[in-house]
Write an enzyme that holds these catalytic residues in place. Structure first.
Site, PDB file in Angstrom:
ATOM      1  N   CYS A   1      -0.224   4.051   2.473  1.00 26.08           N
ATOM      2  CA  CYS A   1       0.022   3.817   3.896  1.00 26.08           C
ATOM      3  C   CYS A   1       1.509   3.931   4.245  1.00 26.08           C
ATOM      4  O   CYS A   1       1.881   4.564   5.229  1.00 26.08           O
ATOM      5  CB  CYS A   1      -0.468   2.428   4.292  1.00 26.08           C
ATOM      6  N   ASP A   2       2.336   3.279   3.434  1.00 31.04           N
ATOM      7  CA  ASP A   2       3.735   3.107   3.818  1.00 31.04           C
ATOM      8  C   ASP A   2       4.704   4.032   3.088  1.00 31.04           C
ATOM      9  O   ASP A   2       5.878   4.107   3.447  1.00 31.04           O
ATOM     10  CB  ASP A   2       4.154   1.647   3.587  1.00 31.04           C
TER      11      ASP A   2
ATOM     12  N   CYS B   1       0.836  -1.200   0.000  1.00 30.80           N
ATOM     13  CA  CYS B   1       0.000   0.000   0.000  1.00 30.80           C
ATOM     14  C   CYS B   1       0.873   1.252   0.000  1.00 30.80           C
ATOM     15  O   CYS B   1       1.397   1.644   1.046  1.00 30.80           O
ATOM     16  CB  CYS B   1      -0.935   0.003   1.209  1.00 30.80           C
TER      17      CYS B   1
END
Length: 530
Positions: A347-348, A344
């Site tokens: 997200c990261d 993702c």
């Protein structure tokens, strides 16, 4: 930080608070403490049920930018280390509401499991304020803490605790620790937490064994576009409907930009999931969330056994479980999830600011990921297995304009290399020359398509060699009374708009089936009512 518009909205939310909430802020010095205090003061001003108190908690709180929630003077077990802004603002507001008496949004069977925990469980959730998946985990664990005094949950903003992040080698969020040990990381959701809890103490499931709902007309497995569409169409027919979803919204929740849902020029995954939720609330639909289906017994009446131990008996079944990220399957991938390997970019991505990363996959998701990351990282190298990219030309054109995006085609990823517990390089082969190369980098984002979430249907209905559920033009599977819709099926073109249509179609087919399979007793009962 708290604008007048936000205060006005909060005042409406907080009007129904039943208990007095004290925000206990740890004393001490920190460059961000004044900002946090101002933030908390702004919230406390909204309601006379909320007060801010600065106190030395004697080690209960992590630092001077940590605070906890007390309800009527009792510690709720909920802690925040950092300023819960961004996506975590909702987590903070919900924590206030739930701690003050607002009903928890958690399934009864899940609540029963959590209440049965007898050991002391101290959860720590490392998050990024830009992560849209993290709030689900924070909110679930906060509810666990409110259900059971043996459980505490602490949200930790990784951006403000860099030394702790480095100490634990955290490179992905959410990252959940239990009693100081890694509990779950990478692709974590509330259902994963429940699964892990049951691994921790399998006896918790006993509380729900034998419990079941009344006989359902239609049970839908999956809470994405196909599942919600099927549930709404079924409910509109006056049928008894239950939706079982380990993660409401499914894969759509991870999609940031949606511009091809006809009549909706532009939206995001989280916004669309919110709209699906609100639409479903208009109907009498039972939602069993954060649980999975472990077993299905076939027959005129199908019996579903859930991961919580609960059972559902249903006359018809619609499977709309979607798909999940496909893994590369090369050495170094699974071993380094959360330590440089991610799925993702939203997200990261922030964890790789100023670093070199790779994206594996040249389809739409891969090129979109590269474009997202290009604004954060130092450089992005896209690896595509085929000689040409599969992405839409408009995306390719954008990527080729970026100075820090390099595209390597006809390349086979062979291995992801790590040093000292972190990804350090990727090894790949030029498929035209068979030459092998190594590229130094800090992160690898895998974007090579999806795998159907159909493993629990093996032996129940026919699947293809790729795991897709085989369906006909009316969403019939090989088993009478069982239908399937969306990305989990053989229907081509995995698109949101197609999934919605297939969900509606499956519902209509199930309704026809129910009409033609009514028992004599049911017909007599309907005649008596008429």
């Amino acid at each position: 930080m708290i604008t007048q518009d936000i205060k006005k909205a909060l005042k409406g939310y907080f009007a129904s608070m039943q208990k007095n909430i004290t925000l206990v802020l740890q004393t001490g010095e920190h460059t961000k403490r004044d900002e946090l205090k101002q933030f908390l003061s702004g919230v406390a001003e909204v309601s006379d049920k909320i007060q801010l108190e600065e106190r030395d908690t004697n080690g209960v709180l992590r630092s001077s930018i940590s605070f906890l929630l007390e309800a009527d003077g009792e510690d709720t077990g909920i802690r925040f280390s950092g300023i819960p802004g961004g996506h975590e603002f909702n987590s903070f507001v919900l924590a206030l509401l739930h701690a003050s008496g607002t009903a928890l949004k958690i399934d009864d069977s899940v609540a029963s499991l959590v209440k049965g925990v007898k050991d002391e469980l101290k959860f720590e959730v490392f998050i990024s304020l830009s992560c849209h998946n993290c709030p689900d985990v924070v909110q679930a664990l906060n509810q666990f803490a409110l259900l059971n005094p043996n459980i505490s949950s602490e949200m930790i903003d990784g951006g403000l605790y860099q030394s702790l992040v480095e100490e634990r080698d955290i490179q992905g969020v959410p990252s959940v620790y239990l009693n100081g040990e890694l509990f779950a990381n990478g692709k974590v959701d509330a259902a994963t937490l429940i699964d892990k809890l049951l691994e921790f103490d399998p006896s918790l499931k006993e509380a729900n064994k034998g419990q079941s709902l009344p006989l359902q007309d239609v049970t839908v497995i999956g809470g994405g576009p196909a599942g919600v569409s099927a549930a709404i169409y079924s409910a509109r027919k006056g049928l008894k409907v239950t939706v079982v979803a380990d993660r409401f919204g499914g894969q759509v929740k991870d999609t940031m930009g949606i511009e091809n849902l006809i009549s909706v020029p532009k939206t995001t995954g989280p916004e669309l999931v919110g709209n699906l939720t609100e639409h479903m609330k208009d109907y009498d639909i039972t939602l069993k969330e954060h649980v999975r289906v472990d077993n299905i017994e076939k027959g005129n009446i199908k019996t579903l056994t859930l991961s919580s131990g609960e059972q559902i008996k249903t006359k018809s079944l619609i499977v709309a479980t979607g798909a999940r990220w496909r893994e590369l399957g090369v050495p170094g991938e699974k071993e380094n999830v959360g330590n440089g390997v991610a799925y993702c970019p939203h997200c990261d991505g922030p964890f790789f600011k100023g670093k070199d990363v790779a994206v594996i996959g040249g389809g739409n998701s891969g090129i979109e990921a590269a474009l997202d990351l290009a604004g954060i990282v130092k450089s992005v190298t896209v690896f595509e297995f085929m000689p040409t990219l599969k992405a839409d030309q408009v995306l390719i054109d954008q990527a080729e304009k970026r100075d820090n995006i390099t595209i390597i085609k006809n390349a086979a990823t062979k291995q992801i290399v790590a040093e000292n517990g972190k990804v350090s390089a990727i090894e790949y082969q030029d498929r035209a020359t068979n030459e092998e190369h190594s590229l130094s980098l800090a992160g690898v984002f895998v974007q090579i398509g999806l795998v159907p979430n159909s493993q629990f249907m093996k032996g129940v209905v026919d699947l293809t060699q790729y795991g897709e559920i085989v369906v006909d033009s009316k969403c019939n599977t090989s088993e009478p009374g069982i239908y399937a819709a969306g990305d989990v099926t053989t229907v081509p073109y995995k698109q949101i708009v197609i999934s919605m249509g297939e969900g509606a179609k499956a519902s209509l087919a199930a309704f026809e089936y129910l009409l033609s399979h009514q028992t004599e007793e049911e017909l007599e009962e309907q005649a008596a009512v008429a």
